[in-house]
Design a protein around this motif. Structure first.
Motif, PDB file in Angstrom:
ATOM      1  N   ARG A  67      31.320  27.416 167.421  1.00 11.91           N
ATOM      2  CA  ARG A  67      30.968  28.404 166.718  1.00 11.91           C
ATOM      3  C   ARG A  67      31.750  29.651 166.666  1.00 11.91           C
ATOM      4  O   ARG A  67      31.943  30.408 165.821  1.00 11.91           O
ATOM      5  N   PHE A  68      32.189  29.801 168.104  1.00  9.94           N
ATOM      6  CA  PHE A  68      33.184  30.997 168.216  1.00  9.94           C
ATOM      7  C   PHE A  68      34.507  30.842 168.439  1.00  9.94           C
ATOM      8  O   PHE A  68      34.914  29.652 169.071  1.00  9.94           O
ATOM      9  N   THR A  69      35.314  31.717 168.094  1.00 13.09           N
ATOM     10  CA  THR A  69      36.978  31.374 168.271  1.00 13.09           C
ATOM     11  C   THR A  69      37.378  32.601 168.833  1.00 13.09           C
ATOM     12  O   THR A  69      37.274  33.850 168.340  1.00 13.09           O
ATOM     13  N   ILE A  70      38.094  32.533 169.887  1.00 10.89           N
ATOM     14  CA  ILE A  70      38.896  33.724 170.475  1.00 10.89           C
ATOM     15  C   ILE A  70      40.414  33.427 169.982  1.00 10.89           C
ATOM     16  O   ILE A  70      40.913  32.468 170.051  1.00 10.89           O
ATOM     17  N   SER A  71      40.934  34.692 169.990  1.00 14.70           N
ATOM     18  CA  SER A  71      42.465  34.598 169.463  1.00 14.70           C
ATOM     19  C   SER A  71      42.996  35.810 169.926  1.00 14.70           C
ATOM     20  O   SER A  71      42.314  36.797 170.348  1.00 14.70           O
ATOM     21  N   ARG A  72      44.520  36.126 170.028  1.00 11.85           N
ATOM     22  CA  ARG A  72      45.002  37.221 170.104  1.00 11.85           C
ATOM     23  C   ARG A  72      46.233  37.645 169.666  1.00 11.85           C
ATOM     24  O   ARG A  72      46.813  36.458 169.129  1.00 11.85           O
ATOM     25  N   ASP A  73      46.705  38.765 169.315  1.00 12.37           N
ATOM     26  CA  ASP A  73      47.666  39.226 168.767  1.00 12.37           C
ATOM     27  C   ASP A  73      48.633  40.061 169.746  1.00 12.37           C
ATOM     28  O   ASP A  73      48.204  41.184 169.788  1.00 12.37           O
ATOM     29  N   ASN A  74      49.547  39.583 170.447  1.00  9.58           N
ATOM     30  CA  ASN A  74      50.080  40.343 171.464  1.00  9.58           C
ATOM     31  C   ASN A  74      50.778  41.633 170.806  1.00  9.58           C
ATOM     32  O   ASN A  74      51.082  42.612 171.356  1.00  9.58           O
ATOM     33  N   ALA A  75      51.446  41.419 169.650  1.00 11.98           N
ATOM     34  CA  ALA A  75      52.491  42.281 169.135  1.00 11.98           C
ATOM     35  C   ALA A  75      51.490  43.356 168.577  1.00 11.98           C
ATOM     36  O   ALA A  75      51.756  44.727 168.523  1.00 11.98           O
ATOM     37  N   LYS A  76      50.067  43.477 168.450  1.00  9.88           N
ATOM     38  CA  LYS A  76      49.017  44.365 168.145  1.00  9.88           C
ATOM     39  C   LYS A  76      48.277  44.757 169.156  1.00  9.88           C
ATOM     40  O   LYS A  76      47.225  45.579 169.145  1.00  9.88           O
ATOM     41  N   TYR A  77      48.417  44.204 170.392  1.00  7.11           N
ATOM     42  CA  TYR A  77      47.634  44.528 171.799  1.00  7.11           C
ATOM     43  C   TYR A  77      45.977  44.175 171.457  1.00  7.11           C
ATOM     44  O   TYR A  77      45.467  45.233 171.978  1.00  7.11           O
ATOM     45  N   THR A  78      45.887  43.303 170.601  1.00  2.00           N
ATOM     46  CA  THR A  78      44.287  42.884 170.446  1.00  2.00           C
ATOM     47  C   THR A  78      44.041  41.500 170.650  1.00  2.00           C
ATOM     48  O   THR A  78      44.771  40.600 170.299  1.00  2.00           O
ATOM     49  N   VAL A  79      42.839  41.366 170.916  1.00  2.00           N
ATOM     50  CA  VAL A  79      42.221  40.103 171.043  1.00  2.00           C
ATOM     51  C   VAL A  79      40.979  39.960 170.084  1.00  2.00           C
ATOM     52  O   VAL A  79      40.192  41.179 170.254  1.00  2.00           O
ATOM     53  N   TYR A  80      40.658  39.187 169.682  1.00  2.00           N
ATOM     54  CA  TYR A  80      39.489  38.870 168.618  1.00  2.00           C
ATOM     55  C   TYR A  80      38.589  37.750 169.126  1.00  2.00           C
ATOM     56  O   TYR A  80      38.868  36.947 169.868  1.00  2.00           O
ATOM     57  N   LEU A  81      37.072  37.804 168.587  1.00  2.00           N
ATOM     58  CA  LEU A  81      36.161  36.971 168.934  1.00  2.00           C
ATOM     59  C   LEU A  81      35.581  36.778 167.386  1.00  2.00           C
ATOM     60  O   LEU A  81      34.887  37.713 167.034  1.00  2.00           O
ATOM     61  N   GLN A  82      36.029  35.504 166.759  1.00  2.00           N
ATOM     62  CA  GLN A  82      35.255  35.347 165.349  1.00  2.00           C
ATOM     63  C   GLN A  82      33.943  34.546 165.906  1.00  2.00           C
ATOM     64  O   GLN A  82      34.101  33.498 166.498  1.00  2.00           O
ATOM     65  N   MET A  83      32.823  35.152 165.355  1.00  2.00           N
ATOM     66  CA  MET A  83      31.654  34.508 165.510  1.00  2.00           C
ATOM     67  C   MET A  83      30.853  33.973 164.266  1.00  2.00           C
ATOM     68  O   MET A  83      30.769  34.933 163.527  1.00  2.00           O
ATOM     69  N   ASN A  84      30.784  32.560 164.196  1.00  2.00           N
ATOM     70  CA  ASN A  84      30.080  32.285 163.057  1.00  2.00           C
ATOM     71  C   ASN A  84      28.737  31.499 163.404  1.00  2.00           C
ATOM     72  O   ASN A  84      28.635  31.519 164.601  1.00  2.00           O
ATOM     73  N   SER A  85      28.058  31.241 162.367  1.00  2.00           N
ATOM     74  CA  SER A  85      26.700  30.588 162.758  1.00  2.00           C
ATOM     75  C   SER A  85      25.990  31.316 163.759  1.00  2.00           C
ATOM     76  O   SER A  85      25.534  30.530 164.659  1.00  2.00           O
ATOM     77  N   LEU A  86      25.855  32.617 163.815  1.00  2.00           N
ATOM     78  CA  LEU A  86      25.124  33.397 164.509  1.00  2.00           C
ATOM     79  C   LEU A  86      23.904  33.033 164.819  1.00  2.00           C
ATOM     80  O   LEU A  86      23.082  32.694 163.771  1.00  2.00           O
ATOM     81  N   LYS A  87      23.257  33.149 165.844  1.00  2.00           N
ATOM     82  CA  LYS A  87      21.809  32.872 166.236  1.00  2.00           C
ATOM     83  C   LYS A  87      21.231  34.028 167.108  1.00  2.00           C
ATOM     84  O   LYS A  87      21.902  34.829 167.591  1.00  2.00           O
ATOM     85  N   PRO A  88      19.692  34.290 166.816  1.00  2.00           N
ATOM     86  CA  PRO A  88      19.188  35.552 167.599  1.00  2.00           C
ATOM     87  C   PRO A  88      19.525  35.370 169.071  1.00  2.00           C
ATOM     88  O   PRO A  88      19.530  36.535 169.511  1.00  2.00           O
TER      89      PRO A  88
END
Length: 123
Positions: A67-88
């Motif tokens: 459901r979740f995907t972690i990724s990063r962009d070192n050129a932008k000094y940023t890490v992401y967490l894409q969260m899908n199908s979220l639950k309470p």
């Protein structure tokens, strides 16, 4: 020293999606593995996902795998967490952290922490 600032949290209905971002200061960002943790009221902080410094390896808690995907962009000094199908039960404050030495799965391995961003999933 690495300073981390999370953003992207909010209120979403069950089944919805959010993308969290964690912006880092400092040119050493690309040398750190990064992780996402979360803490719900009355509970301990728990591991969510982590990514190696290159982005070549990722790790997930069983509760978010698929459901979740972690990724990063070192050129932008940023890490992401894409969260899908979220639950309470995903409702928590989400923290990003820069890892020192030790296991990806434990808070003790992480040297620097952001201030957190609230994610609330309504049923």
């Amino acid at each position: 020293q690495v300073q981390l600032v999370e953003s992207g949290g909010g209120l979403v209905q069950a089944g919805g999606s959010l993308r969290l971002s964690c912006a880092a200061s400092g040119r050493t960002f690309s040398s750190y593995a990064m992780g996402w943790f979360r803490q719900a009221p009355g509970k301990e902080r728990e591991f969510v996902a982590a990514i190696s410094w290159s982005g070549g390896s990722t790790y997930y808690a069983d509760s978010v795998k698929g459901r979740f995907t972690i990724s990063r962009d070192n050129a932008k000094y940023t890490v992401y967490l894409q969260m899908n199908s979220l639950k309470p039960e995903d409702t928590a404050v989400y923290y990003c952290a820069a890892k020192g030495s030790g296991s990806f799965y434990y808070t003790e391995a992480y040297r620097y922490w952001g201030q957190g961003t609230q994610v609330t999933v309504s049923s």
